[in-house]
Design a protein around this motif. Structure first.
Motif, short mmCIF file in Angstrom:
data_model
loop_
_atom_site.label_atom_id
_atom_site.label_comp_id
_atom_site.label_asym_id
_atom_site.label_seq_id
_atom_site.Cartn_x
_atom_site.Cartn_y
_atom_site.Cartn_z
N GLU A 140 21.81 7.52 -35.01
CA GLU A 140 22.41 6.76 -33.89
C GLU A 140 21.33 6.30 -32.92
OE1 GLU A 140 25.35 9.33 -32.14
OE2 GLU A 140 26.47 9.46 -34.00
N CYS B 23 25.88 5.06 -28.95
CA CYS B 23 26.02 6.42 -28.43
C CYS B 23 25.17 6.52 -27.17
CB CYS B 23 25.55 7.42 -29.47
SG CYS B 23 25.22 9.04 -28.74
N GLU B 24 25.78 6.90 -26.07
CA GLU B 24 25.04 6.93 -24.80
C GLU B 24 23.96 8.01 -24.77
OE1 GLU B 24 28.89 8.11 -22.84
OE2 GLU B 24 27.49 9.13 -21.48
N TYR C 107 26.79 20.29 -31.42
CA TYR C 107 26.36 20.06 -30.04
C TYR C 107 27.01 21.01 -29.04
CZ TYR C 107 24.58 15.52 -31.76
OH TYR C 107 23.92 14.53 -32.44
N MET D 81 30.64 16.21 -24.74
CA MET D 81 30.59 17.49 -25.45
C MET D 81 30.55 18.64 -24.44
SD MET D 81 30.34 17.37 -28.86
CE MET D 81 30.13 16.11 -30.13
N GLY E 251 35.56 12.62 -24.38
CA GLY E 251 35.62 11.36 -25.14
C GLY E 251 34.31 11.09 -25.87
N CYS E 252 33.98 9.81 -26.02
CA CYS E 252 32.76 9.43 -26.74
C CYS E 252 32.53 7.95 -26.49
CB CYS E 252 32.95 9.69 -28.23
SG CYS E 252 31.66 8.96 -29.25
N CYS F 79 24.99 15.27 -23.84
CA CYS F 79 26.24 14.50 -23.97
C CYS F 79 27.26 15.07 -22.98
CB CYS F 79 26.80 14.60 -25.39
SG CYS F 79 28.42 13.76 -25.50
S1 SF4 Z 1 26.68 12.51 -28.62
FE1 SF4 Z 1 28.47 12.20 -27.30
S2 SF4 Z 1 28.54 9.99 -26.85
FE2 SF4 Z 1 27.12 10.30 -28.60
S3 SF4 Z 1 28.37 9.98 -30.43
FE3 SF4 Z 1 28.40 12.20 -30.00
S4 SF4 Z 1 30.21 12.49 -28.70
FE4 SF4 Z 1 29.78 10.30 -28.70
#
Ligand code: SF4
Length: 327
Positions: free
Chosen positions: A226, A198-199, A52, A287, A112-113, A284
């Motif tokens: 996801e 996952c947003e 990504y 990312m 983050g995530c 994202c």
């Molecule tokens: S795309 Fe972004 S929010 Fe989704 S799992 Fe990967 S890091 Fe996490």
């Protein structure tokens, strides 16, 4: 050093991304790219970049690219003294777990995530208390502290294999509810879930997939696991980012949609100029915190170094190693 000279020197790199980056924008990237390549040599560093990452990172400065599983595996083989993880924080933690003696840098520790942040170690302990004896499979998109409370990790690429390798009637899968539901649909093992999402992938809808089919007749639609199950049900193929990339190379559809993060289509399209990519992507924000200037600064200052609580390290690493041992 004249600008012309810099552009001449970086011309072979520009060639890789010329379908994505207009010539007028290249000088903005060229200076950072050349500095990063020089700093990597000086620091004995390698850059591991997730699928990504934006094309100028993915195609111009990364040494190793891939999905979470590939990065975890490759992190174990790195000889260099320094690893720069161009990805989000849990990925940098995983690289550090597998390379405790190396310096692991993340260019922005705020990357983050939403999945990793949906669960804390106390939640995992509570799940174990409520379901004694049920193995806990934790997606690598989780903190080292959560991995330390788990029995084994999985990625979106190997989740089914990991679940079935345990020989259990029931497993707990954390923290991605949709990944767990999508795996449950493919196995007789009962899968208990956690409500993390996952947003990026949760925003795709089945109606959107149907509209794509109407707007682009004959299009091939690939979904990341996801995504919600109703999206997966409408897709032609479901798989991790590595699986999607392999599918495009193998099946060579005339027109394709990758239901995942925006940069994925850009990065895959570079190797397939004859394939038309429809790009209804979701970005994202975590990312996208990772940029060339931040990678350059990380190598200049040797910041920000990833440090893991030593009381967690062995247990968290064991969860990742158990996953890598499943063939
Ligand atoms: S795309 Fe972004 S929010 Fe989704 S799992 Fe990967 S890091 Fe996490």
């Amino acid at each position: 050093m004249s600008t012309t000279t810099l552009l001449d020197r970086t011309d072979p790199l520009y060639d890789r991304v010329k379908t994505l980056i207009p010539p007028i924008e290249w000088p903005v990237f060229a200076d950072d790219i050349e500095a990063i390549l020089q700093l990597k040599r000086e620091r004995d560093a390698v850059i591991l970049a997730h699928n990504y990452m934006t094309p100028e990172i993915f195609h111009c400065v990364a040494d190793i690219v891939g999905d979470s599983l590939a990065l975890a595996r490759e992190a174990m083989k790195v000889d260099a003294k320094v690893i720069v993880l161009a990805g989000v924080h849990f990925m940098a933690e995983t690289a550090k777990l597998m390379n405790p003696a190396k310096t692991v840098l993340i260019p922005d520790s705020r990357a983050g995530c939403s999945l990793a942040e949906s669960i804390v170690p106390a939640d995992v302990r509570l799940m174990r208390e409520h379901h004694p004896g049920v193995p806990i499979v934790t997606y690598v998109n989780s903190s080292a502290a959560v991995k330390a409370e788990s029995d084994i990790c999985c990625t979106s690429g190997n989740a089914l294999k990991i679940v079935e390798s345990l020989g259990a009637d029931t497993v707990i899968m954390l923290p991605d509810e949709y990944l767990a539901q999508n795996i449950a649909a493919q196995t007789r093992v009962k899968v208990l879930t956690w409500a993390g999402h996952c947003e990026v992938h949760e925003r795709f809808t089945a109606a959107e997939v149907r509209a794509l089919r109407t707007d682009y007749p004959g299009v091939t639609i690939l979904a990341h696991p996801e995504c919600p199950p109703e999206v997966v049900a409408e897709a032609d193929f479901t798989g991790s980012t590595a699986d999607m990339s392999a599918y495009v190379g193998r099946a060579r559809p005339a027109r394709v949609v990758l239901l995942t993060e925006c940069s994925m289509s850009d990065n895959v399209s570079v190797n397939h100029p004859d394939i038309s990519f429809v790009r209804p992507c979701n970005l994202c924000p975590h990312m996208k915190r990772i940029t060339l200037p931040k990678i350059r600064r990380a190598l200049e200052t040797m910041q920000e170094e990833v440090v893991i609580d030593p009381t967690l390290t062995d247990r968290a690493r064991r969860s990742v190693e158990r996953m890598l041992e499943v063939r």
